[in-house]
Design an enzyme around this catalytic site. Structure first.
Site: not given
Length: 506
Positions: A106-108, A110
């Site tokens: 998951p990338c929130p 980043f």
């Protein structure tokens, strides 16, 4: 040579199909692309309840109820060990069961948008550094260590290359190289590979040195002219990528491959969704607020010939549509929004929509005045009428909040919050004057019409927005299997659209 790797390489050399495990699988965008390239699917690890069930229903529909439920249950990778996971799938020797490992943590934390949200929530300028989601690449690496796949692929947002001024990709590569993997990474855009959406992604591929192979990223098959913002975002992401020279350490970064000067044009929004039936129920007041369940079917348009892309979406091997579309549903919006959608021009963003709303409101005030009704600012009647015409968001703070799609271009990046705020993808058709449906969003992500999403409208939008476009996954899978010397599946081709059998009518 590591015994596990030797066993797997010998297996693949005998012509057996590679077995794939997808971490942070979502509903299965990466899985679907690799399956089309010729992989067998071991399973997926996904925390979201609906996405995990979608993955199970689409890739393991014929299992016993007990095993299907084991696949469908949401799984927290931070507490689910690899051997326990595979044992729950009925696999007796987990260490030998996975040849390819793929996934996108998951990338929130980043993304720049995600970082701003975290700063707001935690009231700390560097809250993104402390967000536990920023460290979910570590369980991914632990699975690599425990399962020793022959090869792996990691996907994320480009800003993973500039995480608080640090290139996290190089750190990941160093750890993987310590485990015996040769790694390379780059940025790719889905529109360059036949997806009707401009979606920029970071891709890292590692192949175990025992395989004696190197990965080559696929060359673009489409010639896309990207808006300036995409290049600017790419430049920011690449700010901390250091190219090797006499005075700098060697990087594993591969420069972004450019498309040919005379390459084919990108797949457009109109090519992707024009054959889907119009939705006009919102215009006569029959569309009510509330959950949209997938319990009413519609059929394809008969007055429009499907494009090559649309025919593929109808005929994807293993996910062929039956002509019945159950998830072609939209959210309910206000009369104000529909009025604006109809009047907006293709490509108009929120500031332009806001200015248009102000003009329409001024015209209504003038009409009221001619009718002998004078509305004064600050009065309840004035404020009520203004809210019926002018949206409340500051145009200086939300430039990308709205956008009316151009029919002859790929769509901009689909986001996970489409279900709650789908104004970023307004339909190009003035007559329909609405936002995207679930099935239209799936088409723009290159999910075939036979792919089913668990849950109602909002969970389905979230699954689609979080996914890797399956066609992009397929484009990445082909050269990986080729590098490993795996015989070409008959559906695999070097073009972005796999060969499928379709009739002239689609």
């Amino acid at each position: 040579m590591h015994r596990t790797i030797e066993y797997k390489l010998n297996r693949l050399a005998r012509g057996e199909r590679p077995r794939l495990l997808d971490l942070f699988s979502g509903c299965g965008g990466l899985t679907l692309g690799f399956q089309l390239a010729g992989c067998d699917i071991v399973g997926g690890v996904e925390f979201d309840e609906h996405a995990s069930r979608s993955h199970a229903l689409n890739f393991h529909p014929h299992l016993s109820p007990e095993l299907l439920e084991a696949h469908a249950r949401p799984k927290d990778i931070t507490v689910t060990k690899s051997h326990e996971l595979l044992a729950s799938f009925g696999i007796k020797k987990p260490v030998d069961a996975v040849d390819l490992l793929v996934g996108g943590p998951p990338c929130p934390a980043f993304t720049r948008v995600g970082r701003a949200k975290l700063r707001e929530v935690h009231e700390h300028p560097e809250a993104f550094r402390h967000d536990p989601r920023a460290k979910l690449y570590l369980p991914y690496l632990e699975y690599v260590k425990e399962l020793m796949p022959v090869a792996l692929l990691m996907e994320n947002v480009p800003d993973i290359l500039n995480f608080g001024g640090h290139n996290l990709a190089e750190e990941v590569c160093e750890i993987l190289e310590g485990l015996g993997y040769r790694c390379r990474y780059t940025l790719v855009n889905a529109a360059n590979h036949g997806v009707p959406q401009m979606r920029e992604r970071f891709i890292l591929v590692g192949i175990h040195e025992a395989a004696g192979a190197y990965y080559s990223f696929p060359a673009p098959t489409r010639k896309v002219v990207f808006p300036s913002g995409y290049q600017g975002s790419r430049d920011v992401a690449l700010k901390h990528v250091v190219l090797g020279d006499l005075f700098a350490p060697k990087t594993r970064y591969v420069p972004v491959l450019e498309s040919k000067r005379k390459g084919r044009p990108p797949v457009s929004v109109q090519e992707a969704i024009e054959d889907l039936p119009p939705i006009t129920s919102h215009l006569d007041g029959t569309l009510r607020r509330g959950a949209r369940r997938f319990n009413e079917a519609v059929t394809y348009r008969t007055d429009v010939s499907p494009s090559a892309y649309a025919r593929l979406m109808r005929s994807w091997p293993g996910f062929e549509g039956d002509g019945q579309l159950w998830d072609h549903v939209i959210r309910s919006l206000s009369d104000r929004d529909y009025r604006l959608f109809r009047a907006m021009k293709w490509g108009d963003d929120y500031p332009k929509a806001y200015a248009l709303a102000e003009r329409l409101f001024a015209q209504r005030l003038a009409s009221e005045k001619r009718a002998g009704r004078r509305l004064l600012p600050g009065t309840p009647d004035y404020d009520e009428l203004r809210s019926d015409y002018v949206p409340p968001y500051d145009p200086g703070k939300f430039p990308n909040k709205w956008r009316k799609m151009a029919p002859d271009e790929p769509a901009r990046t689909l986001m996970a919050h489409l279900g709650k705020d789908s104004y970023s993808h307004i339909h190009y058709d003035d007559e329909q004057a609405r936002v995207l449906s679930v099935r239209e969003a799936a088409r723009l992500q290159s999910f075939p019409d036979g792919f089913k999403f668990s849950g109602t409208m909002n969970p389905a939008f979230r699954q689609i927005g979080n996914a890797v476009p399956p066609l992009l996954a397929h484009a990445l899978a082909e050269p990986l299997l080729t590098a490993l010397g795996i015989g070409a599946n008959e559906s695999r081709r070097t073009q972005d659209v796999p060969k499928v059998q379709v009739s002239a009518a689609g």
